[in-house]
Design an enzyme around this catalytic site. Sequence first.
Site, mmCIF file in Angstrom:
data_model
loop_
_atom_site.group_PDB
_atom_site.id
_atom_site.type_symbol
_atom_site.label_atom_id
_atom_site.label_comp_id
_atom_site.label_asym_id
_atom_site.label_seq_id
_atom_site.Cartn_x
_atom_site.Cartn_y
_atom_site.Cartn_z
ATOM 1 C CG HIS A 1 62.027 17.343 38.790
ATOM 2 N ND1 HIS A 1 63.094 16.486 38.647
ATOM 3 C CD2 HIS A 1 61.692 17.305 40.105
ATOM 4 C CE1 HIS A 1 63.379 15.937 39.820
ATOM 5 N NE2 HIS A 1 62.559 16.431 40.718
ATOM 6 C CG ASP B 1 62.430 15.140 35.586
ATOM 7 O OD1 ASP B 1 63.263 15.946 36.024
ATOM 8 O OD2 ASP B 1 61.761 14.394 36.317
ATOM 9 C CD GLU C 1 63.393 14.994 44.158
ATOM 10 O OE1 GLU C 1 63.959 14.152 44.865
ATOM 11 O OE2 GLU C 1 63.397 14.953 42.915
HETATM 12 C C1 ACM Z 1 60.247 11.710 43.350
HETATM 13 O O1 ACM Z 1 60.734 10.578 43.508
HETATM 14 N N1 ACM Z 1 61.026 12.747 43.211
HETATM 15 C C2 ACM Z 1 58.816 11.890 43.308
#
Ligand code: ACM
Length: 634
Positions: free
Chosen positions: A277, A203, A355
């Site tokens: 991420h 991440d 995201e």
């Molecule tokens: C997530 O909670 N961004 C998959």
Amino acid sequence: MKKISLSILFIMLVITVFGQQAERMISIIPEPVSLVKKGGHYVLPENVTISSPVGKEMNFVNNYLKDKLATATGKKVSVAANAKNTNIQLVLNKTADGKIGDEGYALSVTSSGVVIKANKPAGLFYGVQTLLQLFPPQIESAKVQENVSWQVPQVEITDYPRVGWRGLMLDVSRHFFTVDEVKRYIDDMAKYKYNRFHWHLTDDEGWRIEIKSLPKLTEVGAWRVEKIGTFGDMSKPLPGEPKNYGGFYTQDQIRDIVKYAADRFVQVMPEIDVPGHSLAAIASYPELSCTPGADKYEVHAGEQFMDWSHGAPPIALVDNTLCPANEKVYEFMDKVMTEVAQLFPFEYIHTGGDEAPHNFWQKSPQVQALMKREGLKTIPQVQSYFGKRLEKIIQAKGKKMMGWDEILEGGITPTTALMSWRGVKYGIEASNSGHYVVMSPTIFTYIDYMQGDISTEPPVYSSLRLNQAYKFDPIPEGANAKYILGGQANLWTEQIYNIRQAEYMTWPRGFAIAESVWSPKEKKDWDKFAAKTQDHFQRLNYAQTKYSPAIYDPIVKVTRDGDKYYVELTTEIDGLDIYTSFDNSEPDNFYPKYTKPQLIPKDASLMRIITYRGDKPIGRLMTIRVDDLKKRVR
Ligand code: ACM
């Protein structure tokens, strides 16, 4: 006369207490498909003999049962292959029992011993877990426990899971957990019959898996400035501040964990979260970004770097996305996936996809050229282009791809599987168009959310009480059950600094999800589950596993009527009395009992709340500033 009646009372009390011990409630989590109590017990002898099939998959199960039965009891326990007349018999069915499948079992306790039968070793392992839950909670202790009657009730149990994917996800990027801590987490989940460990390995805050062909991922990407406080509100790292927090798993350590999990019938799914991420990867190899500026990328340390004020996708303040228009990115992904595929035997690799901000791609001349060349109209289509190329890479390594539900937006191939997190609707939609789906919706399964009042928890932007987690249905109405692999709870660790807090966040909500994915829907019963949960708290105490006692704390709701504010208190479970004060003193059970919403006195500055069961305090003392209470009015 008075003396006699007192003695009678005492005798009755003794009978009741011992009677209760003998009649300890049966509390199996997750609830079995069928359980028939027959009365009476089987008492473990001093020398316990176990007969069991031999074989690679059984070695661990045999040793596990032997150790569990010997450690806390202090008894001598021996295992022999297929021996006759033993106290405990584990039996693999010669002809498969179609009803119980690969993970089910039949457990029978009679006055002469215990027999567990299953079609496969996994079923015997789950039968063993159920058997251990029939013993007193002291069985979970790592030390010999004296004065315990090591007996189990006579029962007939037939049991098998509702769904095949029963997962827990642990994020080891935001905070790092050692090999031993990860193993402990897997050990705990296996006790509740979870069988998928989703390992969120990369991440913005850290790349945690050794990739030998890309050494900078762990030389650079695994380390960040250490920050302690509230994630998202940290101060920006200063130039040159040491990057002293982090860590990663070597490939040998990963193989060790995969084996440890497999022994417990848990399959490990790695997640490499791309193209968003990805700041830790970009800090290691800045050429992977569409936005030039090698010197400005650093592994994220918790300062604000996304603007969520406009909703999803967020506006990134730093470009944390891999560049879908850069061939080097696909070469990078190929190298990563070559090594990941070799390390993890599980069929799926999770590639994130959640995201991913649009704002830097929108500005990128490279992305614009890609869109023109490939006829892509929208940024989600750009992400879809990336996802399709990534899937080809993964398939070339013999694996299948799974992603978070955002990947649906620009279109996915029929072979991509989906993890539905922003509710169940994406999972329902995908299952109806023939995609395999794991249900993992925030509203039931996000165990990083607060489970108690914000006054008792590290602050997170949302709440998930135990009774809400218990409502999770992995096969919601409208879904095509044939394509629902199962369900999963997710533990993101921005606010979780250590394994004790990871445990606290997981249990007891992990019980609720375990029962939701294992037990038949019609067997679920909140009151019974709440009683079993409290019983299992004792097991966790003996196992020294941390858990949240938030079910004993009230739910606080504030309403307003003109300039008057009222505090309404309710509880998740029955049988609790609530006491409050606004005078700054600590309330106890001699204060007036809460019966109706309380008017906040005009000049009060603090409210204190506590729950009792009978004359024992059971909830935590909650202290909330009146200013904060008033802000809670919707
Ligand atoms: C997530 O909670 N961004 C998959």
